[in-house]
Scaffold this motif. Structure first.
Motif, PDB file in Angstrom:
ATOM      1  N   MET A  37     -72.301  39.713 -64.366  1.00  0.00           N
ATOM      2  CA  MET A  37     -70.974  40.059 -63.854  1.00  0.00           C
ATOM      3  C   MET A  37     -70.232  38.789 -63.474  1.00  0.00           C
ATOM      4  O   MET A  37     -70.834  37.854 -62.934  1.00  0.00           O
ATOM      5  CB  MET A  37     -71.091  40.972 -62.641  1.00  0.00           C
ATOM      6  CG  MET A  37     -71.561  42.362 -62.995  1.00  0.00           C
ATOM      7  SD  MET A  37     -72.106  43.291 -61.568  1.00  0.00           S
ATOM      8  CE  MET A  37     -73.837  42.882 -61.561  1.00  0.00           C
ATOM      9  N   SER A  38     -68.939  38.772 -63.777  1.00  0.00           N
ATOM     10  CA  SER A  38     -68.100  37.615 -63.483  1.00  0.00           C
ATOM     11  C   SER A  38     -66.757  38.093 -62.961  1.00  0.00           C
ATOM     12  O   SER A  38     -66.156  39.006 -63.526  1.00  0.00           O
ATOM     13  CB  SER A  38     -67.893  36.786 -64.756  1.00  0.00           C
ATOM     14  OG  SER A  38     -67.002  35.719 -64.520  1.00  0.00           O
ATOM     15  N   GLY A  39     -66.297  37.477 -61.906  1.00  0.00           N
ATOM     16  CA  GLY A  39     -64.996  37.794 -61.352  1.00  0.00           C
ATOM     17  C   GLY A  39     -64.540  36.656 -60.467  1.00  0.00           C
ATOM     18  O   GLY A  39     -65.303  35.752 -60.152  1.00  0.00           O
ATOM     19  N   SER A  40     -63.292  36.697 -60.065  1.00  0.00           N
ATOM     20  CA  SER A  40     -62.746  35.639 -59.227  1.00  0.00           C
ATOM     21  C   SER A  40     -62.416  36.184 -57.850  1.00  0.00           C
ATOM     22  O   SER A  40     -61.816  37.243 -57.715  1.00  0.00           O
ATOM     23  CB  SER A  40     -61.483  35.055 -59.858  1.00  0.00           C
ATOM     24  OG  SER A  40     -60.943  34.056 -59.008  1.00  0.00           O
ATOM     25  N   ASP A  41     -62.806  35.412 -56.821  1.00  0.00           N
ATOM     26  CA  ASP A  41     -62.454  35.777 -55.457  1.00  0.00           C
ATOM     27  C   ASP A  41     -61.338  34.873 -54.918  1.00  0.00           C
ATOM     28  O   ASP A  41     -61.089  34.818 -53.730  1.00  0.00           O
ATOM     29  CB  ASP A  41     -63.672  35.752 -54.543  1.00  0.00           C
ATOM     30  CG  ASP A  41     -64.433  34.450 -54.594  1.00  0.00           C
ATOM     31  OD1 ASP A  41     -63.995  33.510 -55.290  1.00  0.00           O
ATOM     32  OD2 ASP A  41     -65.479  34.349 -53.930  1.00  0.00           O
ATOM     33  N   ALA A  42     -60.638  34.194 -55.840  1.00  0.00           N
ATOM     34  CA  ALA A  42     -59.511  33.340 -55.472  1.00  0.00           C
ATOM     35  C   ALA A  42     -58.229  34.176 -55.363  1.00  0.00           C
ATOM     36  O   ALA A  42     -58.205  35.347 -55.743  1.00  0.00           O
ATOM     37  CB  ALA A  42     -59.320  32.249 -56.526  1.00  0.00           C
ATOM     38  N   THR A  43     -57.173  33.568 -54.870  1.00  0.00           N
ATOM     39  CA  THR A  43     -55.873  34.229 -54.819  1.00  0.00           C
ATOM     40  C   THR A  43     -55.507  34.687 -56.220  1.00  0.00           C
ATOM     41  O   THR A  43     -55.583  33.891 -57.166  1.00  0.00           O
ATOM     42  CB  THR A  43     -54.801  33.263 -54.281  1.00  0.00           C
ATOM     43  OG1 THR A  43     -55.210  32.832 -52.979  1.00  0.00           O
ATOM     44  CG2 THR A  43     -53.446  33.933 -54.204  1.00  0.00           C
ATOM     45  N   PRO A  44     -55.134  35.936 -56.421  1.00  0.00           N
ATOM     46  CA  PRO A  44     -54.858  36.440 -57.767  1.00  0.00           C
ATOM     47  C   PRO A  44     -53.811  35.606 -58.505  1.00  0.00           C
ATOM     48  O   PRO A  44     -52.798  35.221 -57.939  1.00  0.00           O
ATOM     49  CB  PRO A  44     -54.346  37.857 -57.530  1.00  0.00           C
ATOM     50  CG  PRO A  44     -54.914  38.247 -56.208  1.00  0.00           C
ATOM     51  CD  PRO A  44     -54.961  36.980 -55.408  1.00  0.00           C
TER      52      PRO A  44
END
Length: 150
Positions: A37-44
């Motif tokens: 699984m890959s995703g970003s937890d940065a500001t969209p």
């Protein structure tokens, strides 16, 4: 078969030599990555990235690791190593990509292997898989979860 999980995060800086993380073999067992699984937890933001799992032939000198979690609490500690940073980078095998993923920073991506379709890590000293950032329209912090069998 025993199941384990490794978690990490890093900035998706494009590099041909420095991985986002590695999963390195034990000489006594083959590893099989079956879920990623890959995703970003940065500001969209509307940023694209392309990631790829490439084979490694030497683990390098690991500076920091994550202790994998056994998905069954009765199982012993994992034999494979989940590396995060290196004093000496691992040796990435040229033209060895076994999985490539492109996705947008605003979305989460999940890959699950079909039965017998896992990414196999041979039981060879120094062998493993490295997640590489291949393309990034902008750098951002990403978070990853990997599950494997031993």
């Amino acid at each position: 078969m025993r199941r384990y999980a490794g978690f990490s995060n890093a900035t998706n800086t494009v590099s041909t030599t420095v991985p986002m993380f590695t999963i390195v073999a034990a000489t006594t067992t083959r590893g099989r990555v079956y879920d990623f699984m890959s995703g970003s937890d940065a500001t969209p933001a509307d940023a694209a990235t392309k990631l790829g799992f490439r084979r490694i032939s030497a683990a390098g000198t690991t500076a920091s690791t994550v202790t994998p979690n056994a998905l069954d609490p009765a199982d012993p500690a994992a034999l494979l190593t989940y590396g995060l940073t290196w004093n000496i980078n691992p040796t990435i095998t040229a033209s060895s990509e076994v999985l490539q993923v492109a996705h947008n920073q605003r979305a989460t991506f999940r890959w699950v292997a079909q039965p017998d379709g896992e990414l196999i890590i041979p039981a060879t000293s120094g062998a493993g898989l490295a997640l590489m950032s291949i393309v990034a329209s902008a750098t951002a912090n990403y978070a990853w979860t990997s599950h494997w069998l031993e």
